[in-house]
Scaffold this motif. Structure first.
Motif, PDB file in Angstrom:
ATOM      1  N   GLN A  13      50.805  39.825  40.435  1.00 34.12           N
ATOM      2  CA  GLN A  13      50.743  39.776  38.977  1.00 34.12           C
ATOM      3  C   GLN A  13      49.328  39.377  38.618  1.00 34.12           C
ATOM      4  N   ALA A  14      48.790  39.993  37.566  1.00 32.49           N
ATOM      5  CA  ALA A  14      47.413  39.710  37.176  1.00 32.49           C
ATOM      6  C   ALA A  14      47.257  39.843  35.666  1.00 32.49           C
ATOM      7  N   GLN A  15      46.390  39.019  35.103  1.00 30.01           N
ATOM      8  CA  GLN A  15      46.114  39.058  33.663  1.00 30.01           C
ATOM      9  C   GLN A  15      45.188  40.233  33.358  1.00 30.01           C
ATOM     10  N   ALA A  16      45.505  40.921  32.274  1.00 28.37           N
ATOM     11  CA  ALA A  16      44.707  42.081  31.884  1.00 28.37           C
ATOM     12  C   ALA A  16      44.464  42.057  30.381  1.00 28.37           C
ATOM     13  N   THR A  17      43.651  42.994  29.952  1.00 21.81           N
ATOM     14  CA  THR A  17      43.317  43.122  28.534  1.00 21.81           C
ATOM     15  C   THR A  17      44.565  43.428  27.718  1.00 21.81           C
ATOM     16  N   VAL A  69      39.368  46.737  37.753  1.00 18.01           N
ATOM     17  CA  VAL A  69      39.457  45.348  38.197  1.00 18.01           C
ATOM     18  C   VAL A  69      38.066  44.810  38.492  1.00 18.01           C
ATOM     19  N   SER A  70      37.737  43.645  37.907  1.00 20.31           N
ATOM     20  CA  SER A  70      36.510  42.953  38.290  1.00 20.31           C
ATOM     21  C   SER A  70      36.722  41.451  38.132  1.00 20.31           C
ATOM     22  N   ARG A  71      35.712  40.701  38.527  1.00 17.73           N
ATOM     23  CA  ARG A  71      35.810  39.237  38.446  1.00 17.73           C
ATOM     24  C   ARG A  71      35.449  38.713  37.065  1.00 17.73           C
ATOM     25  N   ASP A  72      35.112  39.606  36.138  1.00 15.69           N
ATOM     26  CA  ASP A  72      34.779  39.174  34.777  1.00 15.69           C
ATOM     27  C   ASP A  72      36.012  38.604  34.079  1.00 15.69           C
ATOM     28  N   GLY A  73      35.778  37.754  33.083  1.00 20.05           N
ATOM     29  CA  GLY A  73      36.862  37.163  32.316  1.00 20.05           C
ATOM     30  C   GLY A  73      37.434  38.133  31.297  1.00 20.05           C
ATOM     31  N   LEU A  74      38.553  37.747  30.706  1.00 19.10           N
ATOM     32  CA  LEU A  74      39.229  38.623  29.746  1.00 19.10           C
ATOM     33  C   LEU A  74      38.387  38.898  28.508  1.00 19.10           C
ATOM     34  N   ASP A  95      39.790  34.525  39.997  1.00 21.37           N
ATOM     35  CA  ASP A  95      40.074  33.742  41.199  1.00 21.37           C
ATOM     36  C   ASP A  95      39.965  34.580  42.482  1.00 21.37           C
ATOM     37  N   GLU A  96      39.621  35.851  42.335  1.00 22.16           N
ATOM     38  CA  GLU A  96      39.402  36.786  43.440  1.00 22.16           C
ATOM     39  C   GLU A  96      40.645  37.052  44.289  1.00 22.16           C
ATOM     40  N   ALA A  97      41.827  36.793  43.757  1.00 23.19           N
ATOM     41  CA  ALA A  97      43.059  37.030  44.524  1.00 23.19           C
ATOM     42  C   ALA A  97      43.215  38.512  44.878  1.00 23.19           C
ATOM     43  N   LEU A  98      43.013  39.384  43.898  1.00 22.84           N
ATOM     44  CA  LEU A  98      43.120  40.823  44.175  1.00 22.84           C
ATOM     45  C   LEU A  98      41.952  41.309  45.032  1.00 22.84           C
ATOM     46  N   CYS A  99      40.758  40.781  44.756  1.00 27.38           N
ATOM     47  CA  CYS A  99      39.587  41.157  45.560  1.00 27.38           C
ATOM     48  C   CYS A  99      39.824  40.840  47.034  1.00 27.38           C
ATOM     49  N   GLN A 100      40.455  39.695  47.296  1.00 31.15           N
ATOM     50  CA  GLN A 100      40.741  39.327  48.683  1.00 31.15           C
ATOM     51  C   GLN A 100      41.873  40.173  49.257  1.00 31.15           C
ATOM     52  N   LEU A 101      42.924  40.417  48.468  1.00 31.34           N
ATOM     53  CA  LEU A 101      44.033  41.240  48.934  1.00 31.34           C
ATOM     54  C   LEU A 101      43.548  42.630  49.348  1.00 31.34           C
ATOM     55  N   PHE A 102      42.630  43.191  48.567  1.00 30.64           N
ATOM     56  CA  PHE A 102      42.123  44.531  48.851  1.00 30.64           C
ATOM     57  C   PHE A 102      40.822  44.509  49.653  1.00 30.64           C
ATOM     58  N   ASP A 103      40.370  43.315  50.033  1.00 27.40           N
ATOM     59  CA  ASP A 103      39.191  43.131  50.892  1.00 27.40           C
ATOM     60  C   ASP A 103      37.957  43.867  50.358  1.00 27.40           C
ATOM     61  N   VAL A 104      37.611  43.567  49.100  1.00 30.02           N
ATOM     62  CA  VAL A 104      36.461  44.242  48.489  1.00 30.02           C
ATOM     63  C   VAL A 104      35.246  43.325  48.282  1.00 30.02           C
ATOM     64  N   ILE A 105      35.344  42.055  48.704  1.00 31.89           N
ATOM     65  CA  ILE A 105      34.194  41.165  48.596  1.00 31.89           C
ATOM     66  C   ILE A 105      33.342  41.349  49.843  1.00 31.89           C
ATOM     67  N   LYS A 106      32.109  41.774  49.644  1.00 34.20           N
ATOM     68  CA  LYS A 106      31.219  42.081  50.764  1.00 34.20           C
ATOM     69  C   LYS A 106      29.870  41.407  50.555  1.00 34.20           C
ATOM     70  N   LEU A 107      29.179  41.197  51.656  1.00 32.42           N
ATOM     71  CA  LEU A 107      27.823  40.667  51.591  1.00 32.42           C
ATOM     72  C   LEU A 107      26.918  41.791  51.106  1.00 32.42           C
TER      73      LEU A 107
END
Length: 157
Positions: A13-17, A69-74, A95-107
């Protein structure tokens, strides 16, 4: 744990516009496109969002719902969405929960400095909640057309 091709995506579940809470389980029966992008109102992210906006009717015809999806606020998302006339919702993943689930945070590297950022990526989930296709390290030109073609093929399949 991150998502794996041809396996069910864990419910989230995630908050959206527009005051929406996106619940993956509630979307069963529809295909879902989640496209992760680095930052609201930047050139590449704007172009990519406009591409999805301009093809939205074709995605909907293929029983596919699109979310950015991005880390920006609503608040940032609402401004970006309004300014660009997006008719799909943007998910805030502070909180990067989805970013971590989909493994999209990269150096990443910018001007010689390293930082952790969102790797532009898109995921296509089928009507049963199974991840069917992923695009990582996306280049914007032509990308929306590729995702649309995959969504249409999956819909017909």
């Amino acid at each position: 744990m991150s998502v794996v091709l041809d396996q069910a995506v864990p419910n989230f579940q995630a908050q959206a516009t527009s005051g929406h809470t996106i619940d993956l389980a509630a979307l069963k029966g529809r295909q879902v496109v989640l496209y992760f992008y680095p930052k609201d109102s930047t050139p590449g992210c704007t172009t990519q969002g406009q591409g999805f906006r301009d093809q939205l009717a074709a995605f909907e015809a293929a029983n596919t719902v699109v979310f950015g999806v991005s880390r920006d606020g609503l608040k940032s998302h609402e401004n970006f969405k309004a300014k660009q006339g997006f008719t799909f919702e943007l998910i805030s993943d502070k909180d990067e929960a989805l970013c971590q689930l989909f493994d999209v945070i990269k150096l990443k590297k910018l001007y010689g400095k390293e930082y952790l950022g969102v790797d532009r990526s898109t995921f296509l989930i089928d009507r049963e909640g199974v991840l069917r296709q992923e695009w990582r390290g996306v280049k914007v030109p032509g990308h929306v057309d590729a995702v649309l073609a995959a969504a249409q093929a999956l819909h017909k399949g």
